[in-house]
Design an enzyme around this catalytic site. Sequence first.
Site, mmCIF file in Angstrom:
data_model
loop_
_atom_site.group_PDB
_atom_site.id
_atom_site.type_symbol
_atom_site.label_atom_id
_atom_site.label_comp_id
_atom_site.label_asym_id
_atom_site.label_seq_id
_atom_site.Cartn_x
_atom_site.Cartn_y
_atom_site.Cartn_z
ATOM 1 N N ASP A 1 56.685 85.002 56.034
ATOM 2 C CA ASP A 1 57.567 84.370 57.028
ATOM 3 C C ASP A 1 57.895 85.348 58.164
ATOM 4 O OD1 ASP A 1 58.226 81.724 56.825
ATOM 5 O OD2 ASP A 1 59.804 82.033 55.324
ATOM 6 N N GLN B 1 62.487 79.176 51.096
ATOM 7 C CA GLN B 1 62.842 78.169 52.108
ATOM 8 C C GLN B 1 64.315 78.308 52.503
ATOM 9 O OE1 GLN B 1 60.637 75.859 53.584
ATOM 10 N NE2 GLN B 1 62.385 75.545 54.928
ATOM 11 N N LYS C 1 54.110 72.160 52.926
ATOM 12 C CA LYS C 1 53.513 73.498 52.822
ATOM 13 C C LYS C 1 52.612 73.589 51.586
ATOM 14 C CE LYS C 1 57.238 75.673 55.404
ATOM 15 N NZ LYS C 1 58.536 76.367 55.405
#
Length: 290
Positions: free
Chosen positions: A119, A96, A52
């Site tokens: 997200d 994460q 990422k």
Amino acid sequence: MTATIIDGQAIAASIRAELAHAIRGAGFARAPGLAVVLVGNDPASKVYVRNKLKASAETGILSFEHILPEDTKEADLLALVARLNADDTVDGILVQMPLPKHIDERKVIQAVDPAKDVDGFHPVNAGHLVSGMPGFVPCTPLGCLKLIKSVRHDLAGARALVIGRSITVGRPVSLLLLAENCTVTMAHSRTADLAAECRQADILVAAAGRPRMVQGDWIKPGAIVIDVGINRLESGELCGDVAFDEACRHASAITPVPKGVGPMTIAYLLANTWTSFRRRTGLHKLDPGT
Ligand code: NAD
């Protein structure tokens, strides 16, 4: 029939190239900023975060990396999220998952400012998706829809089966397909006859995390198959939730694992960060089409 292999890597690369063009070409006073928080030592998470960060840099998005030890206290993580919420140079915040067991993931998800929730996991954004209102949609489901639409533009009336009902993948995929006027069925671990459900599906999205569970002869001839699963076998090999070789004989189009859905998730993380930047700087008002 031999299925078309849907090249997620190429489609993701073209999305990233378009983003890089838009971001670099525009000459803004500052770059879009993405904060990435990793807690602990999960090897898969480390790889995801590395990928990422690399993709952000290549696209012209500034990333702020926060690597915290496994024994980080929940309160300290929540304090970091609060600082990132208040930081004007941060447009997107990604924590994460999974987090270490002593940290309540729901608390952390709810602590992220919904306006920076790239997200799309915050309940406010989940609610927007259910209500058909603009918000952040989770990245993997956006990627799945794009891959489906790369082979079939109009999905109205198609029978779609989504295997898996997680809040990060299965549920939002189902809602996106519903918004495209599919007739959607959601299957899960308690579904009575999964093979029979699969055999009716024009579009099949498998997101169960069960290696090669969907067998070739479960697939309706001509179906579009999107395999979200990432499973590591004892041999070290990666495979999806669909028995790929057999499925290729029945499907009209199918995604491979790897190089299918995976790269799309990162591309949409960057796209959501760019959207957040444009919303937060008022730019989206100049360009309502994107
Ligand atoms: P999860 O464990 O949260 O959810 C799995 C779902 O599958 C559950 O809803 C469960 O009911 C269902 N399920 C489990 N066994 C089943 C069975 N035998 N029959 C039918 N349904 C069953 O997982 P998740 O986070 O939604 O991820 C699913 C898979 O997708 C995993 O392999 C994960 O690694 C992968 N994934 C890939 C990406 C990507 O970028 N490609 C992103 C996220 C997740």
